[in-house]
Motif scaffolding. Structure first.
Motif, PDB file in Angstrom:
ATOM      1  N   SER A 100       0.887  -1.302   0.120  1.00 34.84           N
ATOM      2  CA  SER A 100      -0.096   0.123   0.099  1.00 34.84           C
ATOM      3  C   SER A 100       0.972   1.218  -0.003  1.00 34.84           C
ATOM      4  CB  SER A 100      -0.978  -0.007   1.170  1.00 34.84           C
ATOM      5  OG  SER A 100      -0.291  -0.079   2.434  1.00 34.84           O
ATOM      6  N   ALA A 101       2.059   1.450   0.789  1.00 31.76           N
ATOM      7  CA  ALA A 101       2.955   2.407   0.745  1.00 31.76           C
ATOM      8  C   ALA A 101       3.405   2.652  -0.665  1.00 31.76           C
ATOM      9  CB  ALA A 101       4.037   2.145   1.853  1.00 31.76           C
ATOM     10  N   PHE A 102       4.082   1.509  -1.257  1.00 32.28           N
ATOM     11  CA  PHE A 102       4.367   1.436  -2.505  1.00 32.28           C
ATOM     12  C   PHE A 102       3.506   2.285  -3.435  1.00 32.28           C
ATOM     13  CE2 PHE A 102       5.085  -1.205  -6.780  1.00 32.28           C
ATOM     14  CZ  PHE A 102       6.269  -0.274  -7.027  1.00 32.28           C
ATOM     15  N   ALA A 103       2.210   1.580  -3.429  1.00 34.59           N
ATOM     16  CA  ALA A 103       1.237   2.325  -4.399  1.00 34.59           C
ATOM     17  C   ALA A 103       1.026   3.576  -4.249  1.00 34.59           C
ATOM     18  CB  ALA A 103      -0.088   1.530  -4.232  1.00 34.59           C
ATOM     19  N   VAL A 105       3.086   5.978  -3.025  1.00 32.26           N
ATOM     20  CA  VAL A 105       4.331   6.887  -3.290  1.00 32.26           C
ATOM     21  C   VAL A 105       4.626   6.921  -4.870  1.00 32.26           C
ATOM     22  CG1 VAL A 105       6.854   6.991  -2.973  1.00 32.26           C
ATOM     23  CG2 VAL A 105       5.281   6.626  -0.888  1.00 32.26           C
ATOM     24  N   TYR A 106       4.691   5.585  -5.555  1.00 35.92           N
ATOM     25  CA  TYR A 106       5.155   5.338  -6.855  1.00 35.92           C
ATOM     26  C   TYR A 106       4.169   5.551  -7.998  1.00 35.92           C
ATOM     27  CZ  TYR A 106       9.471   4.878  -4.731  1.00 35.92           C
ATOM     28  OH  TYR A 106      10.757   5.056  -3.933  1.00 35.92           O
ATOM     29  N   PHE A 107       2.735   5.290  -7.615  1.00 37.89           N
ATOM     30  CA  PHE A 107       1.653   5.397  -8.539  1.00 37.89           C
ATOM     31  C   PHE A 107       0.946   6.696  -8.564  1.00 37.89           C
ATOM     32  CE2 PHE A 107       3.035   0.869  -8.482  1.00 37.89           C
ATOM     33  CZ  PHE A 107       2.657   0.404  -9.396  1.00 37.89           C
ATOM     34  N   SER A 157      -2.744  -2.235   8.684  1.00 36.71           N
ATOM     35  CA  SER A 157      -1.903  -1.366   9.781  1.00 36.71           C
ATOM     36  C   SER A 157      -1.694  -0.097   8.961  1.00 36.71           C
ATOM     37  CB  SER A 157      -0.811  -2.131  10.072  1.00 36.71           C
ATOM     38  OG  SER A 157      -0.099  -1.145  11.049  1.00 36.71           O
ATOM     39  N   ALA A 158      -2.489   0.985   9.503  1.00 35.13           N
ATOM     40  CA  ALA A 158      -2.318   2.366   8.900  1.00 35.13           C
ATOM     41  C   ALA A 158      -0.916   2.783   9.605  1.00 35.13           C
ATOM     42  CB  ALA A 158      -3.219   3.174   9.504  1.00 35.13           C
ATOM     43  N   THR A 159      -0.609   2.422  10.672  1.00 32.78           N
ATOM     44  CA  THR A 159       0.835   2.710  11.036  1.00 32.78           C
ATOM     45  C   THR A 159       1.846   2.403  10.421  1.00 32.78           C
ATOM     46  OG1 THR A 159      -0.008   2.808  13.324  1.00 32.78           O
ATOM     47  CG2 THR A 159       2.228   2.760  13.322  1.00 32.78           C
ATOM     48  N   ALA A 160       2.037   0.994  10.024  1.00 30.65           N
ATOM     49  CA  ALA A 160       3.124   0.380   9.100  1.00 30.65           C
ATOM     50  C   ALA A 160       3.310   1.049   7.899  1.00 30.65           C
ATOM     51  CB  ALA A 160       2.749  -0.926   8.942  1.00 30.65           C
ATOM     52  N   THR A 161       1.930   1.212   7.108  1.00 27.42           N
ATOM     53  CA  THR A 161       1.647   2.130   6.005  1.00 27.42           C
ATOM     54  C   THR A 161       2.316   3.301   6.029  1.00 27.42           C
ATOM     55  OG1 THR A 161      -0.015   0.688   5.486  1.00 27.42           O
ATOM     56  CG2 THR A 161       0.108   2.773   3.938  1.00 27.42           C
ATOM     57  N   PHE A 162       1.942   4.197   6.884  1.00 22.39           N
ATOM     58  CA  PHE A 162       2.615   5.359   7.030  1.00 22.39           C
ATOM     59  C   PHE A 162       4.326   5.637   7.254  1.00 22.39           C
ATOM     60  CE2 PHE A 162       4.040   9.089  10.033  1.00 22.39           C
ATOM     61  CZ  PHE A 162       3.818   9.962   9.089  1.00 22.39           C
ATOM     62  N   LEU A 163       4.684   4.545   7.972  1.00 22.37           N
ATOM     63  CA  LEU A 163       6.000   4.327   8.185  1.00 22.37           C
ATOM     64  C   LEU A 163       6.617   3.964   6.938  1.00 22.37           C
ATOM     65  CD1 LEU A 163       6.095   2.595  11.642  1.00 22.37           C
ATOM     66  CD2 LEU A 163       6.806   5.065  11.031  1.00 22.37           C
ATOM     67  N   PHE A 164       6.388   3.062   6.048  1.00 22.14           N
ATOM     68  CA  PHE A 164       6.922   2.868   4.974  1.00 22.14           C
ATOM     69  C   PHE A 164       6.796   3.750   3.987  1.00 22.14           C
ATOM     70  CE2 PHE A 164       6.425  -1.926   6.367  1.00 22.14           C
ATOM     71  CZ  PHE A 164       7.833  -2.195   6.395  1.00 22.14           C
ATOM     72  N   ARG A 165       5.684   4.606   3.884  1.00 30.73           N
ATOM     73  CA  ARG A 165       5.503   5.759   3.027  1.00 30.73           C
ATOM     74  C   ARG A 165       6.476   6.686   3.136  1.00 30.73           C
ATOM     75  NH1 ARG A 165       3.450  10.677   3.579  1.00 30.73           N
ATOM     76  NH2 ARG A 165       2.522  11.781   1.693  1.00 30.73           N
ATOM     77  N   GLN A 166       6.712   7.051   4.534  1.00 30.16           N
ATOM     78  CA  GLN A 166       7.969   8.140   4.869  1.00 30.16           C
ATOM     79  C   GLN A 166       9.181   7.610   4.352  1.00 30.16           C
ATOM     80  OE1 GLN A 166       5.230  10.070   5.394  1.00 30.16           O
ATOM     81  NE2 GLN A 166       6.940  11.156   6.365  1.00 30.16           N
ATOM     82  N   PHE A 167       9.468   6.377   4.387  1.00 30.28           N
ATOM     83  CA  PHE A 167      10.721   5.753   4.188  1.00 30.28           C
ATOM     84  C   PHE A 167      10.938   5.652   2.647  1.00 30.28           C
ATOM     85  CE2 PHE A 167      13.100   2.225   2.651  1.00 30.28           C
ATOM     86  CZ  PHE A 167      14.440   2.338   2.817  1.00 30.28           C
ATOM     87  N   PHE A 168      10.018   5.385   2.012  1.00 35.10           N
ATOM     88  CA  PHE A 168      10.018   5.362   0.402  1.00 35.10           C
ATOM     89  C   PHE A 168      10.133   6.828  -0.086  1.00 35.10           C
ATOM     90  CE2 PHE A 168       7.186   1.297   0.288  1.00 35.10           C
ATOM     91  CZ  PHE A 168       8.349   0.577   0.518  1.00 35.10           C
ATOM     92  N   VAL A 171      13.674   7.645  -0.659  1.00 34.80           N
ATOM     93  CA  VAL A 171      14.663   6.918  -1.421  1.00 34.80           C
ATOM     94  C   VAL A 171      14.966   8.006  -2.750  1.00 34.80           C
ATOM     95  CG1 VAL A 171      14.518   5.007  -3.251  1.00 34.80           C
ATOM     96  CG2 VAL A 171      13.371   4.662  -0.845  1.00 34.80           C
ATOM     97  N   PRO A 172      16.075   7.980  -3.353  1.00 33.30           N
ATOM     98  CA  PRO A 172      16.408   8.927  -4.327  1.00 33.30           C
ATOM     99  C   PRO A 172      15.903   8.813  -5.730  1.00 33.30           C
ATOM    100  CG  PRO A 172      18.539   8.154  -3.152  1.00 33.30           C
ATOM    101  CD  PRO A 172      17.379   7.385  -2.614  1.00 33.30           C
ATOM    102  N   ASP A 173      15.236   9.544  -6.149  1.00 32.96           N
ATOM    103  CA  ASP A 173      14.850   9.553  -7.453  1.00 32.96           C
ATOM    104  C   ASP A 173      15.582   9.020  -8.460  1.00 32.96           C
ATOM    105  OD1 ASP A 173      12.535  10.777  -6.482  1.00 32.96           O
ATOM    106  OD2 ASP A 173      12.983  12.800  -7.285  1.00 32.96           O
ATOM    107  N   GLU A 174      16.811   9.189  -8.423  1.00 31.73           N
ATOM    108  CA  GLU A 174      17.925   8.638  -9.195  1.00 31.73           C
ATOM    109  C   GLU A 174      17.956   6.721  -9.307  1.00 31.73           C
ATOM    110  OE1 GLU A 174      18.486  10.569  -7.209  1.00 31.73           O
ATOM    111  OE2 GLU A 174      19.450  12.481  -8.154  1.00 31.73           O
ATOM    112  N   LEU A 175      17.332   6.573  -8.124  1.00 31.88           N
ATOM    113  CA  LEU A 175      17.337   4.913  -8.112  1.00 31.88           C
ATOM    114  C   LEU A 175      16.106   4.506  -8.918  1.00 31.88           C
ATOM    115  CD1 LEU A 175      17.800   3.603  -4.504  1.00 31.88           C
ATOM    116  CD2 LEU A 175      19.318   3.178  -6.461  1.00 31.88           C
ATOM    117  N   VAL A 176      15.043   5.268  -8.883  1.00 30.76           N
ATOM    118  CA  VAL A 176      13.824   4.892  -9.932  1.00 30.76           C
ATOM    119  C   VAL A 176      14.199   5.171 -11.138  1.00 30.76           C
ATOM    120  CG1 VAL A 176      11.432   5.656 -10.135  1.00 30.76           C
ATOM    121  CG2 VAL A 176      12.438   5.766  -7.841  1.00 30.76           C
ATOM    122  N   GLU A 177      14.955   6.184 -11.377  1.00 32.41           N
ATOM    123  CA  GLU A 177      15.447   6.334 -13.007  1.00 32.41           C
ATOM    124  C   GLU A 177      16.380   5.476 -13.471  1.00 32.41           C
ATOM    125  OE1 GLU A 177      14.078   8.479 -14.823  1.00 32.41           O
ATOM    126  OE2 GLU A 177      12.854   9.409 -13.460  1.00 32.41           O
ATOM    127  N   ALA A 178      17.154   4.932 -12.497  1.00 30.74           N
ATOM    128  CA  ALA A 178      18.203   3.982 -13.100  1.00 30.74           C
ATOM    129  C   ALA A 178      17.462   2.548 -13.248  1.00 30.74           C
ATOM    130  CB  ALA A 178      19.190   3.640 -12.043  1.00 30.74           C
TER     131      ALA A 178
END
Length: 283
Positions: A100-103, A105-107, A157-168, A171-178
């Motif tokens: 859910s955090a991946f979706a 942040v990145y979608f 778990s909303a708490t875990a979703t929030f924590l992973f979202r903040q971490f994602f 993550v540098p945009d360069e990694l996404v582009e690479a």
């Protein structure tokens, strides 16, 4: 430079030792009680040294066979139910929260921020507010006294979703582009890049969520009505049925100590990862 004062060092150690003794003394009393017979415990004064009924008490606790007025169900079965429930809740929370955090942040999709805030707002709803409707749904689906009924309502778990979202978000945009230039699709980027980078956060959440799932009381109290599906926390309560003379307190104390072992082992074995996941900001 911090000056070290011998007096302050001694005082700090004295305070620490006193704190350890205050915390450990009830555990010591529980251990002592589990090594005596039920009749010896209720006598005044209670013995303060270990007795000779250690193996007898723990055998009765693990495999049943007690004679108290409360539940005499085998604690081994209760601990198995608690272990399965805690692991399913833990892995379920981590997996769903990562995705859910991946979706979020990145979608890009309509009302993305609204969806995130709707997830986040659920943190403000106490368990008691939604436990009635949740019980009705679980009951209508025939999931009472099942592992699914014990775990599925607690997985999100909303708490875990929030924590992973903040971490994602860090993550540098360069990694996404690479990753995009290498031809990696979204799920491969998630599996090969984000999950390995999140391993310390996953470890910290594993410890927290395992203890959360193991210590569940209110929901299993409603969702289980048969002894073969009691988690160990509910089993301890069911063992206490009346006055001191009607309860086998030695078996109750042995059960309480056994119930502490799995969470304690998880914390001890994953202590390094747990601390690193909480304090490591150099992602």
């Amino acid at each position: 430079m911090v000056e070290r004062s011998p007096t302050l060092g001694i005082l700090a150690h004295v305070v620490m030792v006193l704190g350890v003794l205050i915390v450990a003394f009830p555990l010591y009393l529980a251990f002592v009680a589990s090594t005596h017979s039920a009749q010896e415990i209720v006598q005044a004064p209670m013995p303060l040294l270990p007795g000779t009924h250690f193996w007898e008490t723990y055998k009765s606790a693990l495999f049943g066979g007690g004679s108290g007025a409360g539940s005499t169900a085998p604690v081994a079965r209760m601990m198995w139910v608690s272990l399965v429930s805690a692991l399913v809740i833990t892995f379920g929370k981590i997996a769903i929260s990562l995705l859910s955090a991946f979706a979020v942040v990145y979608f890009r999709f309509p009302f993305k921020q609204l969806c995130f805030w709707m997830i986040f707002v659920t943190l403000m709803l106490p368990v008691e507010v939604r436990i009635g409707p949740t019980y009705q749904v679980v009951s209508d689906l025939g999931m009472l006294n099942t592992y699914a009924g014990l775990t599925v309502p607690l997985i999100a778990s909303a708490t875990a979703t929030f924590l992973f979202r903040q971490f994602f978000l860090t993550v540098p945009d360069e990694l996404v582009e690479a990753a995009r230039m290498d031809g990696a699709g979204p799920m491969r980027f998630f599996k090969d890049v984000l999950v390995p980078l999140s391993k310390t956060s996953i470890a910290a959440l594993f410890v927290i969520q395992f203890i959360y799932g193991w210590n569940q009381y209110l929901w299993p109290l409603l969702a289980t009505t048969t002894e073969d599906m009691y988690p160990v926390v509910i089993g301890i309560k069911r063992m206490i049925a009346g006055g001191d003379g009607q309860n086998e307190w030695n078996i109750v104390m042995a059960t309480a100590l056994l119930a502490m072992l799995p969470p304690a082992l998880v914390v001890i074995l994953m202590q390094k990862w747990f601390v690193k996941g909480l304090v490591d900001t150099e992602k």
